[in-house]
Design an enzyme around this catalytic site. Sequence first.
Site, mmCIF file in Angstrom:
data_model
loop_
_atom_site.group_PDB
_atom_site.id
_atom_site.type_symbol
_atom_site.label_atom_id
_atom_site.label_comp_id
_atom_site.label_asym_id
_atom_site.label_seq_id
_atom_site.Cartn_x
_atom_site.Cartn_y
_atom_site.Cartn_z
ATOM 1 N N HIS A 1 -41.818 -39.978 25.543
ATOM 2 C CA HIS A 1 -42.597 -41.103 25.020
ATOM 3 C C HIS A 1 -41.895 -41.736 23.821
ATOM 4 C CE1 HIS A 1 -46.151 -41.295 27.434
ATOM 5 N NE2 HIS A 1 -46.592 -40.085 27.125
ATOM 6 N N GLU B 1 -47.516 -42.820 31.432
ATOM 7 C CA GLU B 1 -47.661 -41.378 31.632
ATOM 8 C C GLU B 1 -46.797 -40.917 32.803
ATOM 9 O OE1 GLU B 1 -49.250 -39.039 29.738
ATOM 10 O OE2 GLU B 1 -49.391 -40.758 28.390
ATOM 11 N N HIS C 1 -42.164 -34.166 27.754
ATOM 12 C CA HIS C 1 -42.983 -35.349 28.069
ATOM 13 C C HIS C 1 -43.219 -36.178 26.813
ATOM 14 C CE1 HIS C 1 -46.492 -37.455 30.015
ATOM 15 N NE2 HIS C 1 -46.883 -37.507 28.752
ATOM 16 N N GLU C 2 -43.608 -35.518 25.719
ATOM 17 C CA GLU C 2 -43.891 -36.246 24.479
ATOM 18 C C GLU C 2 -42.624 -36.823 23.854
ATOM 19 O OE1 GLU C 2 -46.811 -37.025 23.885
ATOM 20 O OE2 GLU C 2 -47.759 -35.617 25.275
#
EC number: 3.4.24.-
Length: 304
Positions: free
Chosen positions: A148, A231, A144-145
């Site tokens: 980003h 998100e 997930h990070e």
Amino acid sequence: MLFEQIAANKRKTVFIIIGFFIFVLMVGAAIGIIVWNDYLNGLILAAVIGVFYILIMVMSSSSVVMAMNHAKEIKSKDEAPVLWDTVESMAMVANIPMPKVYIIEDESPNAFATGISPEKGAVAVTRGLLNKLERYELEGVIAHEVSHIRNYDIRLSTIAIALVAVIAILSDLAMRMIFWGSITGSRNSRKSDNNNNGGAQAIIYVIALIFVILAPIIATAIQFALSRNREYLADASAIELTRNPDGLIEALKKISGDTKKMEEVSASSESIYFSSPLKSKKDKPGLFDSHPPISSRIERLQNM
């Protein structure tokens, strides 16, 4: 479903960013009407301050963000082998350079990414996240990070923070100029103009004034809308990297079940964390929530 969600979220982000820039210019125009009786002067002022402030924010290094959140850099694999290997493997799958790795000594499970480009990316996780998650769950959070970073979300967040600050500066400047003008009496000519041209101009002036007063609140709502959308995009992108939604779903469940708030959170960094460090329990996103509800994120992942 996965690629449709990614495409839809990217389109929404484009619209939000364009709308944000237009909103800044509208605030400038309103200030021009209030202060100079000329919207063009306000537009120019907003554009100049906006570009200048964005450049300053974008050039700020990720080390500043890490310092604000008390993160310590891990410089070798020996210091945190599981975390290091996970970040390295997810970066390889995402086809980006290996981000710098940081740990925050906090027992609340959380993480965030920063850096204005993949070449300057960095990932930070809390000690609580490392202690509470299994390897496959940690992989979901790191994916997930890393998403980003790959999606340039942090650059977008930086621009959004800058635009909110610009609007706050413009609004404060307008209030000060109005106050100063009322003291010096420099607005008498405006009042005379309003009397000569009827009530229409006075109404425009009042609307512009109300708009400028409310602008900082509206800007914050736009900023958080952008954050919530990114998100969802990072969640979907993480599944694209891991090909295993269960890891991220289980991580979200564990994090939502943890009641510990982070002890020291930089207010300006709240929106970049994996989940709200303030532990919001809402089932529906509010205008001023920096993150979508975890239940909503889990539902979307399960539907994939």
